[in-house]
Write a protein that holds these residues in place. Sequence first.
Motif, mmCIF file in Angstrom:
data_model
loop_
_atom_site.group_PDB
_atom_site.id
_atom_site.type_symbol
_atom_site.label_atom_id
_atom_site.label_comp_id
_atom_site.label_asym_id
_atom_site.label_seq_id
_atom_site.Cartn_x
_atom_site.Cartn_y
_atom_site.Cartn_z
ATOM 1 N N GLY A 42 70.479 63.230 35.659
ATOM 2 C CA GLY A 42 69.185 62.541 35.653
ATOM 3 C C GLY A 42 69.234 61.254 36.446
ATOM 4 N N GLY A 43 70.075 61.219 37.475
ATOM 5 C CA GLY A 43 70.288 59.986 38.229
ATOM 6 C C GLY A 43 71.254 59.101 37.460
ATOM 7 N N PHE A 44 71.494 57.923 37.980
ATOM 8 C CA PHE A 44 72.380 56.989 37.305
ATOM 9 C C PHE A 44 71.559 56.206 36.291
ATOM 10 C CE2 PHE A 44 74.842 58.234 40.843
ATOM 11 C CZ PHE A 44 76.162 58.025 40.500
ATOM 12 N N GLN A 45 71.906 56.358 35.025
ATOM 13 C CA GLN A 45 71.147 55.773 33.917
ATOM 14 C C GLN A 45 71.660 54.367 33.599
ATOM 15 O OE1 GLN A 45 68.590 57.444 32.374
ATOM 16 N NE2 GLN A 45 68.898 59.133 33.803
ATOM 17 N N LYS A 46 70.731 53.461 33.357
ATOM 18 C CA LYS A 46 71.078 52.085 33.011
ATOM 19 C C LYS A 46 71.984 52.058 31.783
ATOM 20 C CE LYS A 46 69.142 47.632 31.938
ATOM 21 N NZ LYS A 46 68.039 46.742 32.110
ATOM 22 N N LYS A 48 74.936 53.274 31.405
ATOM 23 C CA LYS A 48 75.813 54.437 31.221
ATOM 24 C C LYS A 48 77.008 54.349 32.158
ATOM 25 C CE LYS A 48 72.942 56.291 28.364
ATOM 26 N NZ LYS A 48 73.120 56.056 26.973
ATOM 27 N N LEU A 49 78.117 54.856 31.686
ATOM 28 C CA LEU A 49 79.352 54.900 32.468
ATOM 29 C C LEU A 49 79.571 56.316 32.970
ATOM 30 C CD1 LEU A 49 82.112 53.644 33.353
ATOM 31 C CD2 LEU A 49 82.996 54.394 31.139
ATOM 32 N N LEU A 50 79.795 56.435 34.260
ATOM 33 C CA LEU A 50 80.125 57.719 34.870
ATOM 34 C C LEU A 50 81.491 57.579 35.518
ATOM 35 C CD1 LEU A 50 76.983 59.127 36.613
ATOM 36 C CD2 LEU A 50 78.828 60.489 35.724
ATOM 37 N N HIS A 156 73.664 37.272 39.203
ATOM 38 C CA HIS A 156 73.058 38.168 40.192
ATOM 39 C C HIS A 156 72.551 39.414 39.476
ATOM 40 C CE1 HIS A 156 75.864 35.748 42.572
ATOM 41 N NE2 HIS A 156 75.063 35.976 43.600
ATOM 42 N N PRO A 157 71.269 39.754 39.637
ATOM 43 C CA PRO A 157 70.785 40.990 39.012
ATOM 44 C C PRO A 157 71.396 42.205 39.703
ATOM 45 C CG PRO A 157 69.068 39.964 40.338
ATOM 46 C CD PRO A 157 70.236 39.048 40.369
ATOM 47 N N ILE A 158 72.092 43.023 38.942
ATOM 48 C CA ILE A 158 72.803 44.179 39.481
ATOM 49 C C ILE A 158 72.282 45.439 38.786
ATOM 50 C CG2 ILE A 158 75.074 45.307 39.676
ATOM 51 C CD1 ILE A 158 74.862 42.859 41.426
ATOM 52 N N ASP A 159 72.001 46.496 39.576
ATOM 53 C CA ASP A 159 71.567 47.773 39.023
ATOM 54 C C ASP A 159 72.737 48.734 38.825
ATOM 55 O OD1 ASP A 159 68.723 47.218 39.072
ATOM 56 O OD2 ASP A 159 68.883 47.352 41.251
ATOM 57 N N LEU A 160 73.765 48.579 39.671
ATOM 58 C CA LEU A 160 74.891 49.508 39.637
ATOM 59 C C LEU A 160 76.163 48.778 40.010
ATOM 60 C CD1 LEU A 160 75.922 52.534 39.564
ATOM 61 C CD2 LEU A 160 75.536 52.537 42.032
ATOM 62 N N ILE A 161 77.206 49.020 39.249
ATOM 63 C CA ILE A 161 78.535 48.516 39.586
ATOM 64 C C ILE A 161 79.414 49.726 39.857
ATOM 65 C CG2 ILE A 161 80.570 47.238 38.810
ATOM 66 C CD1 ILE A 161 78.688 45.643 36.945
#
Length: 167
Positions: A42-46, A48-50, A156-161
């Motif tokens: 479902g895409g990369f979910q806020k 969540k760890l993949l 810093h606002p980050i959506d993905l690390i």
Amino acid sequence: MTGFFTAQEALQTTFQTIMDSISGNPPQGIPSGYPELDSIFGGFQKGKLLVLSSRPSIGKTALTLNIVRNMLKSETSSRILYCSGELDETEVMARLLCLEAQISIMEIIDEMKPASAKKLADAVARLKGLPLWIHPCCGANVSDFAGQIHDFSSSHPIDLIVIDSLG
């Protein structure tokens, strides 16, 4: 962990998520640019760890950089922190530029053809200013590394690390 949930609360949330998916309204995360992957996760979910794992030299860095490139260039233009335990910022950016320019990294190392130089210059123009931060964390211990990421993401606002190889 943000709190404690009773089984009833968790069940209610889970059931609602399942019903939303059945009715054609699945949770939408940040698209990776790979439709089959997005249909699974479902895409990369806020929040969540993949974890992507395999033997060395299989293409994990190439895949993650492709996903990063796709996300940066998507309509939502996600803000991304890319942490590498193996590459410094110039190596990460060289690989990202080659992906964007659709040229081999060997063309940068060997004698570059004029057509490839033009593609590379165009790629620089397209990638410049995108919300990407690169953190080479070679040799950092886990607690120092976690502290650095926490400090950075606090300001810093980050959506993905993306953490590429902690080794």
